[in-house]
Design a protein around this motif. Structure first.
Motif, PDB file in Angstrom:
ATOM      1  N   LEU A  89      33.570  37.840  23.030  1.00 45.28           N
ATOM      2  CA  LEU A  89      33.129  36.475  22.833  1.00 45.28           C
ATOM      3  C   LEU A  89      34.295  35.522  22.989  1.00 45.28           C
ATOM      4  N   ASN A  90      34.037  34.402  23.593  1.00 48.73           N
ATOM      5  CA  ASN A  90      35.046  33.365  23.699  1.00 48.73           C
ATOM      6  C   ASN A  90      34.766  32.342  22.605  1.00 48.73           C
ATOM      7  N   TYR A  91      35.606  32.350  21.594  1.00 46.02           N
ATOM      8  CA  TYR A  91      35.353  31.507  20.440  1.00 46.02           C
ATOM      9  C   TYR A  91      35.760  30.050  20.664  1.00 46.02           C
ATOM     10  N   LYS A  92      36.421  29.761  21.778  1.00 49.68           N
ATOM     11  CA  LYS A  92      36.911  28.402  22.001  1.00 49.68           C
ATOM     12  C   LYS A  92      36.034  27.607  22.964  1.00 49.68           C
ATOM     13  N   THR A  93      35.151  28.279  23.681  1.00 49.48           N
ATOM     14  CA  THR A  93      34.301  27.565  24.624  1.00 49.48           C
ATOM     15  C   THR A  93      32.862  28.028  24.456  1.00 49.48           C
ATOM     16  N   ILE A  94      31.947  27.235  24.947  1.00 44.30           N
ATOM     17  CA  ILE A  94      30.535  27.574  24.912  1.00 44.30           C
ATOM     18  C   ILE A  94      30.179  28.264  26.224  1.00 44.30           C
ATOM     19  N   GLY A  95      29.349  29.294  26.110  1.00 46.45           N
ATOM     20  CA  GLY A  95      28.932  29.985  27.319  1.00 46.45           C
ATOM     21  C   GLY A  95      29.544  31.373  27.410  1.00 46.45           C
ATOM     22  N   PRO A  96      29.211  32.127  28.461  1.00 49.19           N
ATOM     23  CA  PRO A  96      29.705  33.508  28.590  1.00 49.19           C
ATOM     24  C   PRO A  96      31.203  33.565  28.811  1.00 49.19           C
ATOM     25  N   HIS A  97      31.792  34.622  28.314  1.00 46.80           N
ATOM     26  CA  HIS A  97      33.223  34.835  28.535  1.00 46.80           C
ATOM     27  C   HIS A  97      33.434  35.205  30.000  1.00 46.80           C
ATOM     28  N   PRO A  98      34.458  34.723  30.661  1.00 40.29           N
ATOM     29  CA  PRO A  98      34.602  34.970  32.100  1.00 40.29           C
ATOM     30  C   PRO A  98      34.869  36.434  32.431  1.00 40.29           C
ATOM     31  N   THR A  99      34.292  36.874  33.531  1.00 37.17           N
ATOM     32  CA  THR A  99      34.642  38.153  34.103  1.00 37.17           C
ATOM     33  C   THR A  99      36.046  38.034  34.694  1.00 37.17           C
ATOM     34  N   LEU A 100      36.845  39.075  34.516  1.00 37.17           N
ATOM     35  CA  LEU A 100      38.208  39.081  35.047  1.00 37.17           C
ATOM     36  C   LEU A 100      38.247  39.934  36.311  1.00 37.17           C
ATOM     37  N   ILE A 101      38.735  39.353  37.381  1.00 37.39           N
ATOM     38  CA  ILE A 101      38.852  40.059  38.654  1.00 37.39           C
ATOM     39  C   ILE A 101      40.323  40.092  39.040  1.00 37.39           C
ATOM     40  N   VAL A 102      40.882  41.285  39.129  1.00 35.28           N
ATOM     41  CA  VAL A 102      42.276  41.430  39.540  1.00 35.28           C
ATOM     42  C   VAL A 102      42.332  41.511  41.056  1.00 35.28           C
ATOM     43  N   ASP A 103      43.025  40.569  41.653  1.00 34.40           N
ATOM     44  CA  ASP A 103      43.216  40.540  43.102  1.00 34.40           C
ATOM     45  C   ASP A 103      44.584  41.152  43.400  1.00 34.40           C
ATOM     46  N   ILE A 104      44.593  42.382  43.894  1.00 30.79           N
ATOM     47  CA  ILE A 104      45.847  43.090  44.168  1.00 30.79           C
ATOM     48  C   ILE A 104      46.647  42.391  45.262  1.00 30.79           C
ATOM     49  N   ASN A 105      45.976  42.001  46.340  1.00 29.14           N
ATOM     50  CA  ASN A 105      46.625  41.294  47.443  1.00 29.14           C
ATOM     51  C   ASN A 105      47.847  42.054  47.948  1.00 29.14           C
ATOM     52  N   GLU A 106      47.719  43.397  48.022  1.00 33.16           N
ATOM     53  CA  GLU A 106      48.790  44.268  48.525  1.00 33.16           C
ATOM     54  C   GLU A 106      50.115  44.071  47.784  1.00 33.16           C
ATOM     55  N   GLY A 107      50.017  43.698  46.526  1.00 37.92           N
ATOM     56  CA  GLY A 107      51.222  43.546  45.726  1.00 37.92           C
ATOM     57  C   GLY A 107      51.952  42.241  45.925  1.00 37.92           C
ATOM     58  N   ASN A 108      51.460  41.403  46.824  1.00 41.03           N
ATOM     59  CA  ASN A 108      52.087  40.106  47.071  1.00 41.03           C
ATOM     60  C   ASN A 108      51.497  39.065  46.130  1.00 41.03           C
ATOM     61  N   ASP A 109      52.152  38.869  45.024  1.00 47.40           N
ATOM     62  CA  ASP A 109      51.699  37.910  44.030  1.00 47.40           C
ATOM     63  C   ASP A 109      50.274  38.203  43.561  1.00 47.40           C
ATOM     64  N   PRO A 110      50.028  39.389  42.963  1.00 44.91           N
ATOM     65  CA  PRO A 110      48.692  39.690  42.431  1.00 44.91           C
ATOM     66  C   PRO A 110      48.324  38.694  41.339  1.00 44.91           C
ATOM     67  N   LYS A 111      47.028  38.464  41.173  1.00 41.72           N
ATOM     68  CA  LYS A 111      46.592  37.459  40.220  1.00 41.72           C
ATOM     69  C   LYS A 111      45.267  37.860  39.586  1.00 41.72           C
ATOM     70  N   VAL A 112      44.927  37.166  38.481  1.00 40.22           N
ATOM     71  CA  VAL A 112      43.648  37.352  37.815  1.00 40.22           C
ATOM     72  C   VAL A 112      42.753  36.170  38.146  1.00 40.22           C
ATOM     73  N   ILE A 113      41.583  36.457  38.668  1.00 41.02           N
ATOM     74  CA  ILE A 113      40.573  35.427  38.933  1.00 41.02           C
ATOM     75  C   ILE A 113      39.578  35.462  37.781  1.00 41.02           C
ATOM     76  N   ARG A 114      39.270  34.312  37.228  1.00 44.61           N
ATOM     77  CA  ARG A 114      38.345  34.225  36.106  1.00 44.61           C
ATOM     78  C   ARG A 114      37.088  33.501  36.562  1.00 44.61           C
ATOM     79  N   GLN A 115      35.940  34.102  36.331  1.00 46.79           N
ATOM     80  CA  GLN A 115      34.702  33.441  36.688  1.00 46.79           C
ATOM     81  C   GLN A 115      33.589  33.888  35.749  1.00 46.79           C
TER      82      GLN A 115
END
Length: 326
Positions: free
Chosen positions: A108-134
């Motif tokens: 649960l996200n206690y600070k916002t209303i609505g569903p907690h975001p799904t976390l998507i890890v973008d490997i991007n071949e190791g070039n600056d990998p990042k987490v996408i939240r949606q």
């Protein structure tokens, strides 16, 4: 005195048909994982191409991306309200090209209303990998090319098949060896501890007829031939309640990893074994092995989390290790 000591160690816990897979096998620590400090429930996942490992480290919590070719790692920060939960047993979070790993968040996200975001890890071949939240499964919102990706259908990992293919595995096991199965009542797939599993091609079922008895025995049921055979047994001269759990089949279906422990009230630290399904031989790999184990996609390496002290995970010397076969 030396002879007596050797006998005591041998009788404490043993298996039938035990032999080395090769004479040069050894476990190798990944020193870059020394800072995990995880006390319980540690899990990790490996990409289908066998190149990437993702795990969650604590103190503070971060998602770690480890390159299994050069062991370089990247750490991704999570917010204080974000929580990552690996799927039970299989950890199939990857798209088939090994670029994205998707974690449906159940917190649960206690600070916002609505569903907690799904976390998507973008490997991007190791070039600056990042987490996408949606907050939607419509991945086109993030301009990801997997517009047809749906939850629990196309995800996979290094030593599992697509979760879409796994959907009726419980039904098949119940059909053929149902009276012996041990399942978690709240999960519709293979149970979390993996006391019984089905092969990737759904032709072999690995199961136990009884659990936590004087001797733990693993059986194989051949669906096409409609027969069963005994694979391996474990027993202890000093302790009862032998237990086989966390079965993990290699991708090529030649090796079966398992954890073995003993004791009814005080349970010993698990010992990791590998059973060679072609030769009918098992080998002890390491002691004090807890939680997840995973094969790489080539079925040549088995990765696992080994604690320095049995029953006391979270120490500075705990590592992820790998064991090479063949």
């Amino acid at each position: 005195m030396a002879v007596i000591l050797l006998m005591t160690i041998t009788l404490f816990g043993c298996s039938t048909n035990t032999a080395p897979i090769t004479s040069s096998n050894k476990i190798i620590p990944i020193v870059q994982t020394q800072d995990i400090k995880y006390h319980s429930g540690f899990q990790f996942t490996i990409s289908p191409n066998g190149k990437w490992m993702i795990y969650l480290k604590s103190e503070p919590e971060k998602l770690v991306i480890l390159n299994l070719l050069d062991f370089k790692k990247s750490e991704l920060e999570l917010t204080e309200t974000e929580f990552v939960e690996f799927s039970l047993n299989a950890n199939e979070c990857w798209t088939k090209d090994s670029r994205y790993c998707v974690f449906p968040s159940l917190a649960l996200n206690y600070k916002t209303i609505g569903p907690h975001p799904t976390l998507i890890v973008d490997i991007n071949e190791g070039n600056d990998p990042k987490v996408i939240r949606q907050t939607s499964w419509n991945l086109t919102q993030q301009k990801i090319r997997y517009a047809d990706l749906q939850p629990d259908e196309l995800f996979t990992c290094s030593d599992c098949v697509s979760s879409a293919i796994k959907k009726n595995e419980r039904y098949l096991m119940q059909q053929y060896v149902g009276s012996y199965l041990h399942f978690s009542p709240d999960y519709d797939g293979a149970n979390h501890e993996s006391f019984n599993i089905i092969s990737h091609d759904k032709n072999k079922i690995y199961f136990q007829k009884e659990r936590r008895t004087k001797e733990a025995t693993l059986y194989e049921f051949d669906v096409s031939k409609q027969n069963e055979k005994k694979l391996v047994s474990f027993s202890s001269f000093l302790r009862g309640c032998a237990n086989i759990e966390r079965l993990r089949l290699s991708h090529d279906q030649k090796y079966l990893a398992m954890q073995v422990s003993y004791g009814c009230s005080f349970v010993t630290s698990p010992e990791l074994y590998i059973f060679d399904l072609e030769k009918g031989e098992s080998v002890s790999v390491a002691k004090n092995v807890y939680y997840d184990v995973h094969w790489n996609s080539q079925s040549q390496r088995l990765y696992f989390y080994k604690c320095d002290v049995g029953g006391g995970c979270g120490g500075k010397n705990d590592h992820i290790y790998f064991f090479e076969v063949g």
